[in-house]
Design a protein around this motif. Structure first.
Motif, mmCIF file in Angstrom:
data_model
loop_
_atom_site.group_PDB
_atom_site.id
_atom_site.type_symbol
_atom_site.label_atom_id
_atom_site.label_comp_id
_atom_site.label_asym_id
_atom_site.label_seq_id
_atom_site.Cartn_x
_atom_site.Cartn_y
_atom_site.Cartn_z
ATOM 1 N N ARG A 25 0.830 -1.209 0.000
ATOM 2 C CA ARG A 25 0.000 0.000 0.000
ATOM 3 C C ARG A 25 0.869 1.267 0.000
ATOM 4 O O ARG A 25 0.579 2.247 -0.716
ATOM 5 N N ASP A 26 1.941 1.256 0.797
ATOM 6 C CA ASP A 26 2.826 2.420 0.832
ATOM 7 C C ASP A 26 3.476 2.650 -0.528
ATOM 8 O O ASP A 26 3.610 3.805 -0.981
ATOM 9 N N PHE A 27 3.877 1.554 -1.166
ATOM 10 C CA PHE A 27 4.503 1.701 -2.499
ATOM 11 C C PHE A 27 3.501 2.266 -3.500
ATOM 12 O O PHE A 27 3.829 3.157 -4.299
ATOM 13 N N ALA A 28 2.262 1.748 -3.452
ATOM 14 C CA ALA A 28 1.242 2.263 -4.375
ATOM 15 C C ALA A 28 0.915 3.720 -4.073
ATOM 16 O O ALA A 28 0.707 4.533 -4.988
ATOM 17 N N SER A 29 0.880 4.069 -2.768
ATOM 18 C CA SER A 29 0.607 5.459 -2.405
ATOM 19 C C SER A 29 1.692 6.389 -2.935
ATOM 20 O O SER A 29 1.410 7.465 -3.473
ATOM 21 N N GLU A 30 2.956 5.955 -2.808
ATOM 22 C CA GLU A 30 4.051 6.783 -3.317
ATOM 23 C C GLU A 30 4.004 6.882 -4.846
ATOM 24 O O GLU A 30 4.265 7.928 -5.430
ATOM 25 N N ARG A 31 3.647 5.751 -5.469
ATOM 26 C CA ARG A 31 3.580 5.759 -6.939
ATOM 27 C C ARG A 31 2.481 6.689 -7.432
ATOM 28 O O ARG A 31 2.686 7.467 -8.376
ATOM 29 N N VAL A 32 1.296 6.651 -6.815
ATOM 30 C CA VAL A 32 0.198 7.507 -7.275
ATOM 31 C C VAL A 32 0.493 8.970 -6.938
ATOM 32 O O VAL A 32 0.140 9.890 -7.690
ATOM 33 N N ARG A 33 1.186 9.200 -5.799
ATOM 34 C CA ARG A 33 1.554 10.592 -5.486
ATOM 35 C C ARG A 33 2.573 11.108 -6.505
ATOM 36 O O ARG A 33 2.483 12.251 -6.978
ATOM 37 N N LEU A 34 3.524 10.247 -6.866
ATOM 38 C CA LEU A 34 4.510 10.640 -7.874
ATOM 39 C C LEU A 34 3.832 10.897 -9.218
ATOM 40 O O LEU A 34 4.185 11.839 -9.944
ATOM 41 N N LEU A 35 2.830 10.074 -9.571
ATOM 42 C CA LEU A 35 2.101 10.282 -10.830
ATOM 43 C C LEU A 35 1.392 11.625 -10.827
ATOM 44 O O LEU A 35 1.428 12.368 -11.824
ATOM 45 N N ALA A 36 0.751 11.965 -9.701
ATOM 46 C CA ALA A 36 0.040 13.243 -9.618
ATOM 47 C C ALA A 36 1.004 14.413 -9.719
ATOM 48 O O ALA A 36 0.781 15.378 -10.470
ATOM 49 N N HIS A 37 2.106 14.350 -8.988
ATOM 50 C CA HIS A 37 3.049 15.475 -9.007
ATOM 51 C C HIS A 37 3.792 15.560 -10.338
ATOM 52 O O HIS A 37 4.124 16.656 -10.789
ATOM 53 N N THR A 38 4.069 14.408 -10.969
ATOM 54 C CA THR A 38 4.718 14.451 -12.293
ATOM 55 C C THR A 38 3.808 15.114 -13.317
ATOM 56 O O THR A 38 4.243 15.947 -14.115
ATOM 57 N N THR A 39 2.512 14.742 -13.288
ATOM 58 C CA THR A 39 1.556 15.362 -14.223
ATOM 59 C C THR A 39 1.427 16.854 -13.942
ATOM 60 O O THR A 39 1.437 17.676 -14.868
ATOM 61 N N ALA A 40 1.332 17.219 -12.647
ATOM 62 C CA ALA A 40 1.237 18.637 -12.313
ATOM 63 C C ALA A 40 2.495 19.386 -12.737
ATOM 64 O O ALA A 40 2.428 20.520 -13.239
ATOM 65 N N GLY A 41 3.664 18.750 -12.551
ATOM 66 C CA GLY A 41 4.913 19.392 -12.970
ATOM 67 C C GLY A 41 4.966 19.606 -14.472
ATOM 68 O O GLY A 41 5.455 20.638 -14.955
ATOM 69 N N SER A 42 4.474 18.627 -15.246
ATOM 70 C CA SER A 42 4.470 18.778 -16.702
ATOM 71 C C SER A 42 3.582 19.944 -17.120
ATOM 72 O O SER A 42 3.954 20.759 -17.980
ATOM 73 N N LEU A 43 2.389 20.044 -16.498
ATOM 74 C CA LEU A 43 1.494 21.170 -16.826
ATOM 75 C C LEU A 43 2.102 22.487 -16.387
ATOM 76 O O LEU A 43 2.000 23.501 -17.102
ATOM 77 N N GLU A 44 2.740 22.500 -15.205
ATOM 78 C CA GLU A 44 3.356 23.738 -14.713
ATOM 79 C C GLU A 44 4.460 24.183 -15.661
ATOM 80 O O GLU A 44 4.579 25.380 -15.985
ATOM 81 N N HIS A 45 5.261 23.248 -16.129
ATOM 82 C CA HIS A 45 6.350 23.579 -17.056
ATOM 83 C C HIS A 45 5.797 24.100 -18.387
ATOM 84 O O HIS A 45 6.316 25.065 -18.949
ATOM 85 N N LEU A 46 4.727 23.460 -18.881
ATOM 86 C CA LEU A 46 4.110 23.918 -20.141
ATOM 87 C C LEU A 46 3.595 25.340 -20.001
ATOM 88 O O LEU A 46 3.823 26.192 -20.870
ATOM 89 N N LEU A 47 2.876 25.622 -18.892
ATOM 90 C CA LEU A 47 2.323 26.976 -18.694
ATOM 91 C C LEU A 47 3.445 27.992 -18.525
ATOM 92 O O LEU A 47 3.344 29.128 -19.006
ATOM 93 N N ARG A 48 4.536 27.610 -17.835
ATOM 94 C CA ARG A 48 5.635 28.553 -17.662
ATOM 95 C C ARG A 48 6.286 28.891 -19.002
ATOM 96 O O ARG A 48 6.603 30.050 -19.283
ATOM 97 N N ASP A 49 6.463 27.878 -19.849
ATOM 98 C CA ASP A 49 7.041 28.144 -21.180
ATOM 99 C C ASP A 49 6.134 29.050 -22.003
ATOM 100 O O ASP A 49 6.585 29.984 -22.667
ATOM 101 N N HIS A 50 4.800 28.771 -21.959
ATOM 102 C CA HIS A 50 3.864 29.603 -22.725
ATOM 103 C C HIS A 50 3.849 31.034 -22.185
ATOM 104 O O HIS A 50 3.764 32.000 -22.958
ATOM 105 N N GLU A 51 3.938 31.185 -20.859
ATOM 106 C CA GLU A 51 3.941 32.540 -20.294
ATOM 107 C C GLU A 51 5.176 33.319 -20.740
ATOM 108 O O GLU A 51 5.100 34.497 -21.071
#
Length: 691
Positions: free
Chosen positions: A27-53
């Protein structure tokens, strides 16, 4: 019997503890994996918006964009759109919705734009703002619009740059490669769905389902279980996209999380029950005489299972068979200890060598699909290791390889041959190009059967960039050298022409006068005609001397050696004004500042060429030379009030015209500075050099 039960119960307890601990670790491994997935996706969107800005900010600071003139749109926009098609829908308008600068076949109206969520809020913002989900009035597709204010010279917002982002395409780019069964949803601040990894067109623009609404406002740092809209129980994690005020919900099925742990738990229970039943059966067949040796062996095995590998079986008395078992057990532990020590040493040696010789390590199965990645693969290729696993090398797009290249590479793999330094250019999710060089060798099992490939990869992006930069600079130096030779030849031709036109007539007249003077009789030498001819000869000599001095001064003015740049520019401006009849103003607050001799001469040549060009082509009345010798960077500017010209057309015609402009630019670059040319038809020309 009781003794056997007393021994087995702790063993079973330890086994059950390990099984339960394994379930919690899953469960801990899955929790870390899903948290990493969420933050990786958020980081990709943040990077895209920063480049566009950053792009929108640079466009908004362009002088022609700040002018908000729909009839004179900045040509850099169309060039930028050609390079980056995702900016095709970019629109520049003033606050009244007029002066539309875009390259769309159908223009968007003020009423259509004001109906887009976020437009009214963007009018009062000082930086980029992100609108909510809406249906595009022109495209009919779900979009989210980026707004950026256009300000005038006083810093007041006078217009807006709007850039619609197709939410379906954005979701395909950022959520295209997810683990099996994973679900990622991106919400705006109001809880409306913007992106969804599954059935995106059917969900975009709808509010988040009630069973998931509490997740959007959750502040938990870990993971939360919830039922998604498809009725699947999932483990969710939340990550914010700060720049847009969005939230990323990422979840994986709970059933998949615990599947392996549950199977292991069930197998462990069955194994424990089997061991217990077997032990009870054997207890009836063996006697109490072997209980203590068995207990010793069981205890030693339990210690080894707990990681106490230094444990050895110690028997005081036991049957011969148990003595043999104990000796073999201890021998096995000794051999295992030596093997583990050698394995640890080998693994450490391999990791050290791999770290020193490459950036990442990879393995493929017999079908050439990646099964393992270690190292800095994300930094080196822009794609995380999860994006490679399960795929072949040619299933991922490469910008530098054709189908024929991949066919040759596959033929080499099918021949089970080693390959070295196979260069691949890939485009990461962040839009950055990265070069990688991979090497590999085939793997065979003990029976000689092919098992796959393993190898290493190296990030060669920086060496490639340096090589391209070296080539560009080499070509540039070659071009500058050719131009310098042309400039030297032009100076020689001009010097020859000036010397011929300004001295040859005088020398011919002098020769005629001298011939007549030498042939004159004593009586003729006392006449007024003879005296006039002598005076004319003297005047011709003085005029020739003055012409030679002027030509020499133009080639290398002596004033520059003693007075510096300001003195020579001021002296030349006075001569230029007398010769052309134009008014020339020279401004310099610190004329006493001296520069390097070569730099002063180069800047003087630029001023000289600029004044000459203005006199020839500008039809100007007044020219201004501004010298800022004490500033950083140092500035030399020449401006006129002439007719001006189209800079873009002049630069396009650089191979057929504009040699003076090219000479000035290249002289500035030779001096280590930058050259800027600004001109608008009817509004004069300004040339600025900064060093």
């Amino acid at each position: 019997m009781l003794l056997l039960v007393a021994v087995l119960l702790p063993v079973l307890g330890v086994l059950l503890y390990h099984l339960a601990h394994g379930r919690q670790m899953a469960r801990d491994f899955a929790s870390e994996r899903v948290r990493l997935l969420a933050h990786t996706t958020a980081g990709s969107l943040e990077h895209l918006l920063r480049d566009h800005e950053a792009v929108l900010q640079r466009i908004a600071q362009r002088p022609m964009v700040m002018a908000l003139d729909g009839q004179a749109c900045d040509p850099i926009i169309v060039e930028f759109v050609k390079l980056y098609p995702e900016f095709t829908n970019l629109v520049v308008q003033d606050l009244a919705g007029r002066n539309d600068c875009s390259y769309l076949s159908q223009k968007i109206t003020r009423d259509q734009l004001s109906g887009i969520p976020g437009f009214r809020d963007a009018i009062n913002r000082t930086s980029m703002s992100v609108g909510g989900a809406s249906v595009g009035p022109l495209s009919g597709r779900w979009i989210s619009v980026l707004f950026y204010p256009v300000k005038n010279a006083q810093g007041q917002a006078t217009g807006l740059i709007s850039l619609p982002m197709d939410l379906v395409q954005l979701g395909e780019r950022t959520l295209g490669s997810l683990p099996q069964g994973a679900l990622v949803v991106v919400l705006d601040g109001s809880g409306t769905i913007l992106l969804r990894s599954r059935d995106a067109p059917a969900w975009i623009g709808r509010p988040v389902p009630a069973e998931m609404a509490h997740l959007a406002t959750s502040q938990a740092q870990g993971s939360v279980q919830a039922v998604s809209a498809d009725g699947v129980q999932r483990l969710f994690a939340v990550a914010p996209v700060e720049r847009a005020g969005w939230s990323v919900l990422a979840g994986v099925p709970v059933e998949a999380v615990y599947a392996e742990a549950n199977a292991a738990f069930a197998s462990g229970i069955l194994l424990a029950l089997g061991i217990l039943a077997l032990a009870l059966g054997l207890a009836w067949r063996i006697g109490r005489g072997i209980v203590r040796p068995i207990d010793a062996l069981s205890l030693a095995a339990s210690h080894v299972a707990d990681g106490q590998t230094s444990t050895r079986v110690q028997l005081d008395s036991a049957p011969r068979e148990l003595w043999a078992v104990a000796r073999q057990f201890n021998h096995m532990l000794d051999a295992r200890e030596r093997a583990q020590a050698e394995l640890r040493e080998s693994e450490e040696r391999f990791r050290t060598l791999a770290r020193l010789s490459s950036d990442w390590y990879w393995e493929q199965d017999a079908d050439y699909r990646f099964v393992r990645f270690d190292g800095r693969v994300l930094d080196g290729t822009g794609i995380p290791s999860e994006g490679y696993v399960g795929k072949t090398r040619w299933e991922l797009p490469a910008l530098n390889l054709t189908p024929d290249d991949w066919a040759r590479h596959r033929a080499l793999l099918d021949a089970r041959q080693e390959f070295r330094h196979f260069e691949i250019l890939r485009l990461g999710p962040d839009g950055q190009e990265r070069w990688g060089a991979v090497s590999g060798t085939p793997i065979f099992d003990a029976g000689g059967h092919f098992c796959g490939y393993r190898g290493v990869g190296t990030d060669i992006t920086e060496p490639k960039r340096l090589e391209q930069e070296r080539l560009r600079l080499s070509l540039h130096i070659e071009e500058l050298s050719r131009r310098m030779v042309q400039a030297q030849e032009e100076i020689r031709r001009r010097f020859s022409r000036e010397l011929h036109d300004r001295t040859s007539p005088n020398l011919a007249a002098l020769r005629i006068n001298l011939d007549m003077i030498t042939k004159a009789s004593p009586a003729e030498r006392s006449t007024e005609v003879f005296a006039g001819r002598v005076e004319d000869t003297r005047a011709l000599i003085e005029d020739t001397t003055l012409s030679v001095r002027e030509i020499c001064a133009e080639l290398h003015p002596p004033v520059i050696d003693c007075g510096g740049l300001f003195a020579v520019v001021q002296s030349y401006a006075q001569q230029f004004a007398r010769r052309t009849g134009l008014q020339v103003n020279v401004e310099c607050q610190h004329g006493e500042v001296r520069l390097a001799n070569d730099l002063e001469l180069a800047l003087f040549r630029i001023v000289q060429e600029a004044l000459t060009n203005s006199a020839k082509h500008a039809q100007a009345r007044t020219l201004t030379v501004l010298l800022q010798l004490d500033s950083s960077p140092m500035v030399v500017m020449v401006a006129d009030d002439g007719v001006g010209f189209d800079v873009e057309n002049a630069l396009k015609a650089r191979h057929t015209a504009g040699l003076g402009l090219i000479n000035m630019r290249e002289t500035a670059e030779f001096a280590g500075g930058s050259f800027t040319l600004q001109s608008v038809p009817g509004h004069g020309t300004r040339i600025c050099v900064e060093i």
